[in-house]
Scaffold this motif. Structure first.
Motif, mmCIF file in Angstrom:
data_model
loop_
_atom_site.group_PDB
_atom_site.id
_atom_site.type_symbol
_atom_site.label_atom_id
_atom_site.label_comp_id
_atom_site.label_asym_id
_atom_site.label_seq_id
_atom_site.Cartn_x
_atom_site.Cartn_y
_atom_site.Cartn_z
ATOM 1 N N TRP A 243 57.814 82.121 46.968
ATOM 2 C CA TRP A 243 57.875 81.498 48.189
ATOM 3 C C TRP A 243 57.106 82.149 49.187
ATOM 4 O O TRP A 243 56.868 81.814 50.362
ATOM 5 N N PHE B 129 60.962 80.147 40.521
ATOM 6 C CA PHE B 129 61.160 79.509 41.816
ATOM 7 C C PHE B 129 62.778 79.895 42.551
ATOM 8 O O PHE B 129 62.822 79.948 43.532
ATOM 9 N N ILE C 183 54.013 80.229 49.248
ATOM 10 C CA ILE C 183 54.047 79.042 49.727
ATOM 11 C C ILE C 183 54.029 79.237 51.312
ATOM 12 O O ILE C 183 53.343 78.472 52.136
ATOM 13 N N GLY C 184 54.822 80.262 51.917
ATOM 14 C CA GLY C 184 54.915 80.402 53.078
ATOM 15 C C GLY C 184 53.722 80.843 54.028
ATOM 16 O O GLY C 184 53.375 80.240 55.122
ATOM 17 N N LYS D 138 60.707 85.505 45.292
ATOM 18 C CA LYS D 138 60.168 86.036 46.528
ATOM 19 C C LYS D 138 58.866 85.788 46.881
ATOM 20 O O LYS D 138 58.146 85.659 47.839
#
Length: 419
Positions: free
Chosen positions: A315, A302, A318-319, A312
């Motif tokens: 995330w 993370f 998640i994004g 990267k």
């Protein structure tokens, strides 16, 4: 030979003919491009990595990859996990068609079986290249089956699921090309067996890593459910993309918009569950776990310690996952095919980020001895992986054409169009 047996032989001939002899220029160009990429990947594996003696090299094998004693699983096993999920999710169209009786899904359910076959072929080839020397696998054969081994269970469910979907595809083509409905006496046992297999192949895959107590970041009861949840997002997304391309390039083939919309509901719902499981694991790791090794591996994942690209990717999952969920519930997006395809592409990218390197690599950094050996896949590994994927996509392309041609015979110009 019975007439029924002769008919199935004719069906196999039909599949071969439609796959290899009746395509247009764009079809053959796509197949040729995939074949060239696949052959280059095979060249890298056979002549560069697997048998460097052909090039007069002094060393070869897996030593030419970035794999080592601390990080024995890399990009090959990372994409193995992803494609097992894609194969499992191929059953979604079959469940919608034959369990819930949706007529529009019946027209395209065979594509789920084609996708499962192509995905499992990719999975098995990734295992072969990860072994390094396939002859090593023969050493294990006399020990099979060992039902106490998760690897044996994985082999059983993967090959079983491959056989099931290959049979399902051939039976579907067999009846549809003769403008006959699939007999219920086949559908009921097929779905009854295939649906548990679909969940089982990804669950057992998760159990392989979940059972390794020395890799604390994998020791979560949410790992297997998370595998399945995100698989049921990416698998249907790839199916929708394949349908969209089929509509564009196969003359006369049309898919009702309800198939896109209902499949989008599955994708969005699966993304929500997958994101919730990720949030739950983040909460457990960073809020109250007391295991130093687990925290250290989570920081690699993370926060990007030692390997910034992992953070990267995490995330990005998640994004893009959140973005796909939000866009999926926006009327201007989910009321158009292009909008749904855009959400599907976001979903595929998000799940690739979530279920490849970010799943596998953090379990090895730091290692059980506390060593940190950052893993960056080499050009050879990447080239071989791309070559394996080209074989899988080529299988998808070659099998989808005769399958959809048979569907068109029954549902677009035959008796199926009248019901």
């Amino acid at each position: 030979m019975s007439s029924q047996g002769s008919s199935f032989i004719d069906t196999i001939k039909f599949v071969i003919k439609e796959a290899l002899l009746t395509g247009g220029p764009r079809y053959y160009l796509a197949a040729l491009g995939l074949l060239i990429i696949a052959l280059y990947g095979m060249y890298l594996w056979i002549f560069v990595q697997h048998a460097p003696i052909f090039l007069g090299a002094e060393e070869g094998g897996l030593i030419l990859t970035a794999l080592n004693d601390s990080v024995p699983w890399g990009i090959y096993i990372s994409f193995f996990v992803f494609w097992v999920g894609v194969a499992a999710a191929g059953i979604v169209f079959g469940i919608a068609a034959y369990v819930f009786g949706d007529k529009e899904f019946k027209k395209v359910a065979v594509l789920g079986e084609v996708q499962a076959v192509a995905a499992i072929v990719t999975v098995l080839l990734l295992i072969v290249v990860d072994i390094g020397r396939p002859l090593r696998a023969l050493v294990l054969m006399p020990q099979l089956p060992n039902l106490r081994s998760m690897l044996d269970w994985d082999f059983i469910v993967l090959t079983g699921y491959l056989a099931l979907n290959l049979i399902g595809m051939l039976v579907t083509v067999h009846y549809y090309r003769q403008d006959k409905p699939i007999p219920r006496k086949f559908i009921v046992p097929f779905i009854t067996i295939a649906a548990p297999f679909a969940i089982g192949i990804h669950t057992v895959t998760a159990f392989i890593s979940q059972a390794l107590t020395a890799r604390p970041i994998w020791n979560s009861p949410l790992l297997a459910p998370r595998y399945v949840a995100t698989a049921f997002a990416s698998g249907p997304a790839i199916l929708l993309l394949a349908l969209y391309l089929a509509e564009r390039y196969i003359k006369g083939f049309k898919v009702d918009f309800s198939v896109y919309r209902k499949t989008l509901y599955v994708i969005v719902g699966s993304l929500v569950v997958g994101l919730y499981f990720t949030l739950s694991e983040v909460h457990e790791i960073f809020w109250y776990t007391t295991e130093p090794a687990k925290k250290a591996q989570a920081q690699t994942l993370f926060l990007g310690y030692h390997l910034p690209y992992l953070a990267k990717l995490m995330w990005l999952w998640i994004g893009l996952g959140i973005a796909a969920v939000i866009l999926g519930i926006v009327p201007r997006v989910h009321n158009t095919k292009r909008g749904i395809i855009f959400v599907s592409i976001l979903t595929i990218i998000a799940v690739v980020a979530e279920k490849t390197m970010t799943i596998i690599i953090p379990g090895f950094i730091p290692s059980t001895l506390g060593e940190v050996k950052p893993y960056y896949p080499t050009a050879i590994e990447i080239g071989i992986t791309i070559g394996v994927h080209a074989i899988g996509v080529l299988v998808y392309l070659l099998l989808a054409r005769p399958a959809l041609k048979a569907v068109m015979t029954h549902y677009f110009s035959g008796s199926g169009a009248k019901h």
